[in-house]
Write a protein that holds these residues in place. Structure first.
Motif, PDB file in Angstrom:
ATOM      1  N   UNK A 117      -7.257-111.357 112.534  1.00 24.89           N
ATOM      2  CA  UNK A 117      -7.381-110.334 111.487  1.00 24.89           C
ATOM      3  C   UNK A 117      -7.008-108.954 112.192  1.00 24.89           C
ATOM      4  N   UNK A 118      -7.471-108.037 111.478  1.00 27.45           N
ATOM      5  CA  UNK A 118      -7.050-106.714 111.816  1.00 27.45           C
ATOM      6  C   UNK A 118      -8.565-105.817 111.534  1.00 27.45           C
ATOM      7  N   UNK A 119      -8.648-104.992 112.593  1.00 25.57           N
ATOM      8  CA  UNK A 119      -9.652-103.857 112.840  1.00 25.57           C
ATOM      9  C   UNK A 119      -8.953-102.689 112.316  1.00 25.57           C
ATOM     10  N   UNK A 120      -9.643-102.069 111.237  1.00 24.69           N
ATOM     11  CA  UNK A 120      -9.044-100.949 110.828  1.00 24.69           C
ATOM     12  C   UNK A 120     -10.128 -99.798 110.999  1.00 24.69           C
ATOM     13  N   UNK A 121      -9.561 -98.745 111.821  1.00 24.65           N
ATOM     14  CA  UNK A 121     -10.375 -97.465 112.095  1.00 24.65           C
ATOM     15  C   UNK A 121      -9.750 -96.250 111.132  1.00 24.65           C
ATOM     16  N   UNK A 122     -10.533 -95.392 110.944  1.00 25.72           N
ATOM     17  CA  UNK A 122      -9.908 -94.193 110.253  1.00 25.72           C
ATOM     18  C   UNK A 122     -10.738 -92.962 109.981  1.00 25.72           C
ATOM     19  N   UNK A 123     -10.678 -92.436 108.888  1.00 24.42           N
ATOM     20  CA  UNK A 123     -11.340 -91.223 108.478  1.00 24.42           C
ATOM     21  C   UNK A 123     -12.581 -91.422 107.772  1.00 24.42           C
ATOM     22  N   UNK A 155      -6.200 -88.853 105.102  1.00 26.56           N
ATOM     23  CA  UNK A 155      -6.486 -88.994 106.631  1.00 26.56           C
ATOM     24  C   UNK A 155      -5.512 -90.158 107.321  1.00 26.56           C
ATOM     25  N   UNK A 156      -5.846 -90.247 108.593  1.00 30.80           N
ATOM     26  CA  UNK A 156      -4.923 -91.115 109.371  1.00 30.80           C
ATOM     27  C   UNK A 156      -5.712 -92.142 109.670  1.00 30.80           C
ATOM     28  N   UNK A 157      -5.167 -93.376 109.402  1.00 34.36           N
ATOM     29  CA  UNK A 157      -5.827 -94.867 109.678  1.00 34.36           C
ATOM     30  C   UNK A 157      -5.001 -95.406 110.928  1.00 34.36           C
ATOM     31  N   UNK A 158      -5.763 -96.344 111.447  1.00 38.01           N
ATOM     32  CA  UNK A 158      -5.119 -97.137 112.665  1.00 38.01           C
ATOM     33  C   UNK A 158      -5.464 -98.671 112.470  1.00 38.01           C
ATOM     34  N   UNK A 159      -4.175 -99.399 112.600  1.00 36.80           N
ATOM     35  CA  UNK A 159      -4.694-100.896 112.488  1.00 36.80           C
ATOM     36  C   UNK A 159      -4.523-101.437 114.002  1.00 36.80           C
ATOM     37  N   UNK A 160      -5.438-102.399 114.329  1.00 36.38           N
ATOM     38  CA  UNK A 160      -5.453-102.949 115.376  1.00 36.38           C
ATOM     39  C   UNK A 160      -5.200-104.448 114.999  1.00 36.38           C
ATOM     40  N   UNK A 161      -4.279-105.333 115.694  1.00 38.27           N
ATOM     41  CA  UNK A 161      -4.112-106.568 115.302  1.00 38.27           C
ATOM     42  C   UNK A 161      -4.887-107.434 116.400  1.00 38.27           C
ATOM     43  N   UNK A 162      -5.526-108.195 115.918  1.00 36.84           N
ATOM     44  CA  UNK A 162      -6.401-109.142 116.667  1.00 36.84           C
ATOM     45  C   UNK A 162      -5.956-110.644 116.444  1.00 36.84           C
ATOM     46  N   UNK A 163      -5.343-111.272 117.510  1.00 34.66           N
ATOM     47  CA  UNK A 163      -4.980-112.547 117.377  1.00 34.66           C
ATOM     48  C   UNK A 163      -5.486-113.541 118.156  1.00 34.66           C
ATOM     49  N   UNK A 164      -5.915-114.729 117.692  1.00 32.82           N
ATOM     50  CA  UNK A 164      -6.709-115.813 118.365  1.00 32.82           C
ATOM     51  C   UNK A 164      -5.572-116.996 118.427  1.00 32.82           C
ATOM     52  N   UNK A 174      -1.917-102.511 119.351  1.00 31.87           N
ATOM     53  CA  UNK A 174      -2.002-101.278 118.248  1.00 31.87           C
ATOM     54  C   UNK A 174      -2.789-100.232 118.929  1.00 31.87           C
ATOM     55  N   UNK A 175      -2.875-100.149 120.300  1.00 36.03           N
ATOM     56  CA  UNK A 175      -3.702 -98.948 120.930  1.00 36.03           C
ATOM     57  C   UNK A 175      -3.047 -98.521 122.086  1.00 36.03           C
ATOM     58  N   UNK A 176      -3.381 -97.435 122.363  1.00 38.26           N
ATOM     59  CA  UNK A 176      -2.703 -96.683 123.509  1.00 38.26           C
ATOM     60  C   UNK A 176      -3.798 -95.972 124.175  1.00 38.26           C
ATOM     61  N   UNK A 282       1.461 -94.820 117.631  1.00 37.71           N
ATOM     62  CA  UNK A 282       2.330 -94.474 116.582  1.00 37.71           C
ATOM     63  C   UNK A 282       2.855 -95.584 115.403  1.00 37.71           C
ATOM     64  N   UNK A 283       3.232 -96.606 116.119  1.00 40.87           N
ATOM     65  CA  UNK A 283       3.636 -97.660 115.247  1.00 40.87           C
ATOM     66  C   UNK A 283       2.577 -98.355 114.202  1.00 40.87           C
ATOM     67  N   UNK A 284       1.485 -98.091 114.703  1.00 43.20           N
ATOM     68  CA  UNK A 284       0.114 -98.704 114.024  1.00 43.20           C
ATOM     69  C   UNK A 284      -0.792 -97.794 113.236  1.00 43.20           C
ATOM     70  N   UNK A 285      -0.142 -96.537 112.909  1.00 44.59           N
ATOM     71  CA  UNK A 285      -0.773 -95.486 112.060  1.00 44.59           C
ATOM     72  C   UNK A 285      -0.438 -95.529 110.828  1.00 44.59           C
ATOM     73  N   UNK A 286      -1.013 -95.224 109.782  1.00 46.04           N
ATOM     74  CA  UNK A 286      -0.904 -95.047 108.292  1.00 46.04           C
ATOM     75  C   UNK A 286      -1.658 -93.673 107.903  1.00 46.04           C
ATOM     76  N   UNK A 287      -0.866 -92.991 106.997  1.00 46.64           N
ATOM     77  CA  UNK A 287      -1.363 -91.878 106.672  1.00 46.64           C
ATOM     78  C   UNK A 287      -1.510 -91.728 104.967  1.00 46.64           C
ATOM     79  N   UNK A 288      -2.618 -91.456 104.574  1.00 44.78           N
ATOM     80  CA  UNK A 288      -3.008 -91.448 103.153  1.00 44.78           C
ATOM     81  C   UNK A 288      -3.187 -89.868 102.905  1.00 44.78           C
ATOM     82  N   UNK A 289      -2.197 -89.567 102.081  1.00 41.56           N
ATOM     83  CA  UNK A 289      -2.115 -87.953 101.722  1.00 41.56           C
ATOM     84  C   UNK A 289      -1.918 -87.870 100.236  1.00 41.56           C
TER      85      UNK A 289
END
Length: 572
Positions: A117-123, A155-164, A174-176, A282-289
């Motif tokens: 699944x995907x773990x979403x962090x953001x504003x 704001x800026x959202x970040x997706x972290x892909x988790x694979x099992x 998806x993180x640095x 950077x490749x895993x960031x989305x901006x909602x503006x």
């Protein structure tokens, strides 16, 4: 195995363990989900001759030998991002991600940390992340969507892909990692003690800004509260994040704690604080503006009065609306200059910019005196358009430089060259009757002009400049008003260098910027001088200045007699 063929078998070990270890090298690498069996089909003997070999039943079994062990799959899958459709979203926007694994994936339902699944962090401000479901197209490829309708906060959202994988091994991408970012200058803390408590509830709360956003769920556990650690004066500080970049807030707040190596009176209120943290790549960031560009800064500002008929008018749009905002440029869609008569001139095509943030307009012809309104509207990359904003300013005639005069003789100078040096243009007061200066390089030294009955000046002094002091006689106290470029209007002149002779010289006090009166020692630096004499026209008295005087200012607009021991150059 992709190829179970054995390349080599090595027996190794030293001392008491000599020849106790067997290493098997295969021709090809194992697949990441392999669970290989190790089967003994021959025999193994120790140095005493004791032999281990398969029994008859083991030879006849499906293993065709003695099964020594079956390896488990402990290797997590390798995940790679395939595509992202959009990274910048407006109202109702959606972006689609796809990724690939090097082995079969499973378990697309369940809590973050235990699913593909995907773990979403953001504003949204919570330390717990949001779960985005993944759809597996086949066992090795997945896709998911992020949409603005479910994430409405700008704001800026970040997706972290988790694979099992099928063995329960987990990969997170998806993180640095950012190391040793110095936040000392912007850190604010409660100045409390840092309790040596290995828990995460004791200690001092520290608030600071980060350069990279947002924090990322680096370990795929559904939380970003463990994304930050720190060094304070070289000592490791543990942190539990309690708030991070909600809305337009560029700061995070964390509880700082330590291990038992710290004293119970350790403080965070001094020293250097370096932070290490996981942020979204950077490749895993989305901006909602969805926000339009805000109120810009205008020059001249509203209410300004300017004395330049060809002014530079500018407007600056920052459009930096939230932490990590990369959509900070704009396009100007309207630019008009309304003149004193109410006429609106479209100047959109006359604007210049180098960064699409600051825009400049300079009229090609002089503006008439009066009230002006500079109006603009801007639009960002997503089409969010601002309302019309404006600046109201007044253009007045350029102020002239004023020199106070007294009835009788005045010893004056000009801080810069007049735009028109003719005597008649400068001394418009008909009661100015004599103007003279002293130039020791010409025969007789004196250059004098006397006003005639027709109002014209006659004599061997033909014009005025800023390189001399001048004696002026007039019969009233009317001041002199003169246009001096560089004093008013922002046009600089070439800095002067005035050649002086041994003996007496009649010098000016020059200031291209129209600044304050200089100290005599600073103004005459490099000259071998004996005495400086000034004339007080109001008090009808002389003032003397010597090189030993600790503080003696030369007055702007005044002229001075200067005596030199040897020739030199005055560089004001």
């Amino acid at each position: 195995m992709t190829n179970p063929t054995i390349a080599t078998v090595k027996v190794a070990g030293e001392g008491a363990s000599k020849n106790m270890y067997v290493y098997i090298d295969l021709v090809d690498d194992l697949a990441p989900n392999s669970r290989p069996k190790v089967v003994l089909r021959g025999s193994v003997s120790d140095i005493a001759g004791n032999e281990l070999k398969p029994t008859t039943s083991e030879v006849n079994s499906g293993n065709n030998g003695k099964l020594l062990g079956t390896a488990s799959d402990g290797i997590p899958p390798t995940i790679s991002l395939l595509s992202v459709t959009e990274r910048l979203l407006n109202n109702d926007g959606q972006t689609d991600f796809s990724f690939r694994s090097n082995e079969n994936l499973t378990n697309t339902s369940g809590a973050v940390g235990f699913c593909t699944c995907v773990s979403l962090s953001g504003p949204f401000g919570n330390m717990s992340t949001k779960n985005i479901s993944v759809e597996l197209g086949d066992p090795t490829t997945g896709k998911f969507s992020f949409n603005e309708k479910e994430n409405t906060t700008d704001g800026v959202y970040g997706v972290t892909i988790i694979a099992m994988d099928t063995a329960g091994n987990k990969s997170v991408i998806g993180h640095s990692w950012r190391e040793h970012e110095n936040v000392t200058d912007n850190a604010i803390n409660s100045l409390g003690q840092l309790i040596y408590d290995q828990g995460t509830t004791s200690g001092s709360q520290v608030t600071f800004k980060l350069q990279k956003w947002p924090l990322a769920d680096h370990d795929g556990d559904g939380s970003i509260d463990d994304s930050v650690t720190a060094l304070h004066n070289g000592k490791t500080i543990y942190m539990k994040v309690v708030s991070a970049g909600a809305g337009v807030d560029e700061k995070i707040t964390a509880v700082a704690y330590s291990d038992a190596s710290f004293s119970s009176t350790y403080h965070l209120d001094a020293g250097t604080l370096l932070v290490n943290y996981y942020h979204s790549s950077d490749d895993y960031r989305i901006e909602v503006d969805k926000a339009a560009p805000g109120q810009p800064e205008y020059t001249p500002t509203t209410g300004s009065v300017i004395y330049d008929t060809t002014p530079s008018v500018s407007v600056v749009y920052t459009d930096d609306e939230f932490p990590g905002d990369s959509n900070t440029t704009v396009s100007i869609v309207k630019a008009e200059l309304e003149g004193p008569d109410g006429t609106e001139q479209n100047v959109l095509n006359e604007l210049t910019t180098t960064d699409n943030k600051s825009f400049y307009y300079r009229p090609t012809s002089e503006l008439s005196v009066g009230r002006y309104v500079f109006k603009t509207m801007a639009e960002d990359k997503l089409g969010n358009r601002s309302s019309e904003t404006y600046s109201i300013f007044e253009v007045r005639e350029k102020q002239k430089h004023t020199i106070s005069m007294a009835s009788g003789w005045n010893l004056i100078s000009f801080p810069g060259n007049p735009s028109d040096g003719r005597l008649g243009a400068i001394f418009t007061n008909p009661l100015v009757t004599v103007v003279g200066t002293y130039d020791p390089t010409v025969p007789g030294g004196w250059l004098v002009a006397v006003r005639q009955a027709n109002g014209e000046f006659l004599g061997n002094l033909g014009s005025i400049n800023s390189y001399y002091g001048y004696w002026v006689f007039q019969s009233n106290d009317e001041p002199i008003s003169v246009d001096i470029p560089g004093v008013i209007g922002g046009v600089s002149q070439v800095p002067p260098a005035i050649s002086l002779v041994q003996g007496w010289n009649l010098i000016p006090v020059i200031s291209l910027g129209g600044g304050s009166s200089p100290e005599a020692r600073d103004y005459l630096v490099g000259l071998d001088w004996v005495r400086l004499k000034g004339w007080d026209a109001q008090g009808k008295d002389w003032t003397d200045i010597s090189p030993t005087d600790s503080s003696s200012k030369l007055l702007l607009n005044k002229g001075y007699w200067l005596f030199l021991n040897k020739a030199g150059t005055l560089v004001p």
